[in-house]
Design a protein around this motif. Structure first.
Motif, PDB file in Angstrom:
ATOM      1  N   HIS A 206       0.832  -1.203   0.000  1.00 47.38           N
ATOM      2  CA  HIS A 206       0.000   0.000   0.000  1.00 47.38           C
ATOM      3  C   HIS A 206       0.868   1.256   0.000  1.00 47.38           C
ATOM      4  CE1 HIS A 206       1.101   0.430   4.236  1.00 47.38           C
ATOM      5  NE2 HIS A 206       0.788  -0.852   4.393  1.00 47.38           N
ATOM      6  N   ALA A 207       0.223   2.380  -0.267  1.00 44.55           N
ATOM      7  CA  ALA A 207       0.892   3.675  -0.173  1.00 44.55           C
ATOM      8  C   ALA A 207       1.013   4.069   1.302  1.00 44.55           C
ATOM      9  CB  ALA A 207       0.101   4.719  -0.961  1.00 44.55           C
ATOM     10  N   LYS A 208       1.663   5.189   1.550  1.00 43.36           N
ATOM     11  CA  LYS A 208       1.914   5.606   2.926  1.00 43.36           C
ATOM     12  C   LYS A 208       0.633   5.712   3.743  1.00 43.36           C
ATOM     13  CE  LYS A 208       4.662   7.148   6.208  1.00 43.36           C
ATOM     14  NZ  LYS A 208       5.656   6.273   6.847  1.00 43.36           N
ATOM     15  N   GLY A 209      -0.454   6.167   3.112  1.00 44.27           N
ATOM     16  CA  GLY A 209      -1.706   6.328   3.841  1.00 44.27           C
ATOM     17  C   GLY A 209      -2.551   5.077   3.910  1.00 44.27           C
ATOM     18  N   GLY A 210      -2.050   3.953   3.354  1.00 39.82           N
ATOM     19  CA  GLY A 210      -2.791   2.709   3.385  1.00 39.82           C
ATOM     20  C   GLY A 210      -3.597   2.428   2.139  1.00 39.82           C
ATOM     21  N   GLU A 211      -3.555   3.345   1.143  1.00 42.97           N
ATOM     22  CA  GLU A 211      -4.327   3.143  -0.088  1.00 42.97           C
ATOM     23  C   GLU A 211      -3.675   2.072  -0.958  1.00 42.97           C
ATOM     24  OE1 GLU A 211      -2.876   6.015   0.676  1.00 42.97           O
ATOM     25  OE2 GLU A 211      -4.513   7.299   1.413  1.00 42.97           O
ATOM     26  N   PRO A 212      -4.491   1.329  -1.712  1.00 40.99           N
ATOM     27  CA  PRO A 212      -3.932   0.326  -2.633  1.00 40.99           C
ATOM     28  C   PRO A 212      -3.055   0.984  -3.693  1.00 40.99           C
ATOM     29  CG  PRO A 212      -6.299   0.042  -2.355  1.00 40.99           C
ATOM     30  CD  PRO A 212      -5.969   1.353  -1.734  1.00 40.99           C
ATOM     31  N   ILE A 213      -2.147   0.203  -4.253  1.00 39.91           N
ATOM     32  CA  ILE A 213      -1.247   0.681  -5.297  1.00 39.91           C
ATOM     33  C   ILE A 213      -1.600  -0.024  -6.598  1.00 39.91           C
ATOM     34  CG2 ILE A 213       1.164   0.736  -6.079  1.00 39.91           C
ATOM     35  CD1 ILE A 213       1.995   0.952  -3.171  1.00 39.91           C
ATOM     36  N   GLY A 214      -1.712   0.754  -7.672  1.00 45.55           N
ATOM     37  CA  GLY A 214      -2.089   0.182  -8.959  1.00 45.55           C
ATOM     38  C   GLY A 214      -0.986  -0.609  -9.623  1.00 45.55           C
ATOM     39  N   LEU A 215       0.207  -0.031  -9.669  1.00 45.40           N
ATOM     40  CA  LEU A 215       1.365  -0.681 -10.285  1.00 45.40           C
ATOM     41  C   LEU A 215       2.620  -0.313  -9.510  1.00 45.40           C
ATOM     42  CD1 LEU A 215       0.806  -0.156 -14.127  1.00 45.40           C
ATOM     43  CD2 LEU A 215       0.706  -2.329 -12.917  1.00 45.40           C
ATOM     44  N   MET A 216       3.615  -1.195  -9.557  1.00 43.88           N
ATOM     45  CA  MET A 216       4.886  -0.926  -8.882  1.00 43.88           C
ATOM     46  C   MET A 216       6.021  -0.753  -9.885  1.00 43.88           C
ATOM     47  SD  MET A 216       4.653  -0.832  -5.509  1.00 43.88           S
ATOM     48  CE  MET A 216       6.211  -1.348  -4.791  1.00 43.88           C
ATOM     49  N   ARG A 217       5.695  -0.573 -11.158  1.00 44.92           N
ATOM     50  CA  ARG A 217       6.743  -0.553 -12.185  1.00 44.92           C
ATOM     51  C   ARG A 217       7.721   0.602 -11.973  1.00 44.92           C
ATOM     52  NH1 ARG A 217       5.739  -4.364 -15.840  1.00 44.92           N
ATOM     53  NH2 ARG A 217       3.598  -5.017 -16.217  1.00 44.92           N
ATOM     54  N   LYS A 218       7.213   1.807 -11.729  1.00 44.43           N
ATOM     55  CA  LYS A 218       8.108   2.961 -11.570  1.00 44.43           C
ATOM     56  C   LYS A 218       8.975   2.817 -10.319  1.00 44.43           C
ATOM     57  CE  LYS A 218       5.384   6.374 -14.118  1.00 44.43           C
ATOM     58  NZ  LYS A 218       4.665   7.680 -14.050  1.00 44.43           N
ATOM     59  N   SER A 219       8.376   2.382  -9.235  1.00 45.77           N
ATOM     60  CA  SER A 219       9.130   2.201  -7.998  1.00 45.77           C
ATOM     61  C   SER A 219      10.178   1.107  -8.162  1.00 45.77           C
ATOM     62  CB  SER A 219       8.187   1.858  -6.846  1.00 45.77           C
ATOM     63  OG  SER A 219       7.303   2.910  -6.588  1.00 45.77           O
ATOM     64  N   PHE A 220       9.768  -0.004  -8.783  1.00 44.23           N
ATOM     65  CA  PHE A 220      10.702  -1.103  -9.005  1.00 44.23           C
ATOM     66  C   PHE A 220      11.840  -0.649  -9.913  1.00 44.23           C
ATOM     67  CE2 PHE A 220      12.366  -4.870 -11.068  1.00 44.23           C
ATOM     68  CZ  PHE A 220      12.425  -5.797 -10.043  1.00 44.23           C
ATOM     69  N   ASP A 221      11.513   0.125 -10.929  1.00 43.25           N
ATOM     70  CA  ASP A 221      12.529   0.606 -11.862  1.00 43.25           C
ATOM     71  C   ASP A 221      13.521   1.528 -11.151  1.00 43.25           C
ATOM     72  OD1 ASP A 221      13.374   0.407 -14.631  1.00 43.25           O
ATOM     73  OD2 ASP A 221      12.951   2.546 -14.789  1.00 43.25           O
ATOM     74  N   ALA A 222      13.033   2.313 -10.199  1.00 44.32           N
ATOM     75  CA  ALA A 222      13.936   3.174  -9.433  1.00 44.32           C
ATOM     76  C   ALA A 222      14.929   2.336  -8.625  1.00 44.32           C
ATOM     77  CB  ALA A 222      13.126   4.076  -8.503  1.00 44.32           C
ATOM     78  N   ALA A 223      14.449   1.236  -8.037  1.00 43.77           N
ATOM     79  CA  ALA A 223      15.341   0.340  -7.298  1.00 43.77           C
ATOM     80  C   ALA A 223      16.335  -0.336  -8.243  1.00 43.77           C
ATOM     81  CB  ALA A 223      14.525  -0.705  -6.548  1.00 43.77           C
ATOM     82  N   ARG A 224      15.854  -0.713  -9.404  1.00 41.72           N
ATOM     83  CA  ARG A 224      16.744  -1.345 -10.403  1.00 41.72           C
ATOM     84  C   ARG A 224      17.882  -0.403 -10.787  1.00 41.72           C
ATOM     85  NH1 ARG A 224      17.732  -0.448 -15.346  1.00 41.72           N
ATOM     86  NH2 ARG A 224      16.006   1.012 -15.645  1.00 41.72           N
ATOM     87  N   VAL A 225      17.552   0.861 -11.044  1.00 43.68           N
ATOM     88  CA  VAL A 225      18.576   1.849 -11.412  1.00 43.68           C
ATOM     89  C   VAL A 225      19.531   2.069 -10.247  1.00 43.68           C
ATOM     90  CG1 VAL A 225      18.941   4.267 -12.025  1.00 43.68           C
ATOM     91  CG2 VAL A 225      17.103   2.985 -13.118  1.00 43.68           C
ATOM     92  N   GLU A 226      18.982   2.180  -9.052  1.00 44.65           N
ATOM     93  CA  GLU A 226      19.808   2.385  -7.857  1.00 44.65           C
ATOM     94  C   GLU A 226      20.767   1.210  -7.648  1.00 44.65           C
ATOM     95  OE1 GLU A 226      21.056   4.172  -4.156  1.00 44.65           O
ATOM     96  OE2 GLU A 226      19.938   4.968  -5.869  1.00 44.65           O
ATOM     97  N   ALA A 227      20.313   0.000  -8.011  1.00 43.66           N
ATOM     98  CA  ALA A 227      21.136  -1.206  -7.851  1.00 43.66           C
ATOM     99  C   ALA A 227      22.062  -1.444  -9.045  1.00 43.66           C
ATOM    100  CB  ALA A 227      20.243  -2.420  -7.643  1.00 43.66           C
TER     101      ALA A 227
END
Length: 286
Positions: A206-227
């Protein structure tokens, strides 16, 4: 009769069965731009090839044309139309061989933890997403559908029984199977901690406020770049990684396939060569 009518009919039929049609709606949007005003009689090999050329990714064009074919065939059958056009689809993409090494997986997780510390509102549950993906091989959408409590729409972890139910009670089984699986002990420890943090309610991811998340592609991609990992590293690679690691650890193929929701044949064909004993008897025959 316009192609748009067949697409609308097909989508309505899927929605009436309580299926998750979000991905299908996106594909139909692309199809409608090209096919919407065209009559069904315009469908042939030439127009299919024109459509494929209009799309950047041939894998996406193939998937969309498969949807159009299913829609047209269903519509014609239901309306008793004696019409079955020929579809010329792009070739199937070559199966991906990429999987993460233990070191790469650790780097990806460390990158996600760094991002969460720097921007907790944006990356609150990114480490959870990665750990669930690596420990279960569950598909992207099914992970995001998980809830802490049993329900009709999404799956849930039964931490007392140690079983992950990957689809809701009202969700029909599809070719992308979501069977229950035995939870790894290490993941159970994480899940129990996360459940305490979330007070045992709401979506697992979920997001910080507890709301559902539609996709994690952008967040995952940020971790991929960071790694410092390549663009071929997408969320789906965690499923490939889980399957590969199970074979490398000599897990019986029946258990591995059942855990991932694959057939034994799929598991053997795609991942069997990662097993340490792969063709060993033949190699040492003489």
């Amino acid at each position: 009769m316009a192609c748009a009518a067949a697409l609308d009919y097909y989508l309505a039929a899927k929605q009436s069965r309580d299926e998750d049609t979000s991905p299908l709606e996106g594909r139909i949007a692309f199809l409608t731009l090209f096919w919407g005003d065209k009559p069904l009689s315009a469908i042939d090999g030439e127009t299919c090839r024109e459509y494929a050329e209009s799309r950047i990714h041939q894998a996406a064009a193939r998937r969309e044309l498969e949807d159009l074919r299913a829609a047209v065939y269903m519509f014609c059958k239901e309306k008793r139309l004696n019409f079955r056009p020929y579809f010329d689809l792009p070739d199937k993409p070559v199966a991906r061989e990429r999987w993460l090494t233990r070191q790469e997986a650790a780097e990806l997780l460390r990158a996600a933890l760094r991002l969460r510390r720097s921007r907790p509102k944006t990356y609150e549950c990114l480490p959870r997403f990665i750990l669930i993906g690596l420990y279960t091989g569950t598909r992207h959408a099914a992970i995001l559908d998980l809830n802490w409590n049993r329900g009709p729409a999404g799956g849930w972890p039964d931490l007392d029984a140690g079983v992950l139910y990957r689809r809701g009670e009202r969700v029909r089984e599809t070719t992308k199977r979501r069977p229950p699986m035995r939870l790894p002990r290490r993941l159970i420890a994480h899940l129990k901690r996360w459940r305490r943090i979330d007070s045992g309610k709401g979506p697992v991811i979920h997001a910080k406020g507890g709301e559902p998340i539609g996709l994690m592609r952008k967040s995952f991609d940020a971790a991929r770049v960071e790694a410092k990992l390549g663009e071929e590293v997408t969320p789906h690679i965690m499923r490939h990684t889980r399957a590969t690691w199970l074979m490398q650890r000599r897990v019986p193929i029946w258990d591995a396939a059942g855990s991932l929701g694959m057939t034994v044949k799929q598991m053997e064909t795609t991942y069997g060569h990662h097993h340490p004993d792969f063709q060993q008897a033949a190699a040492d025959a003489y």
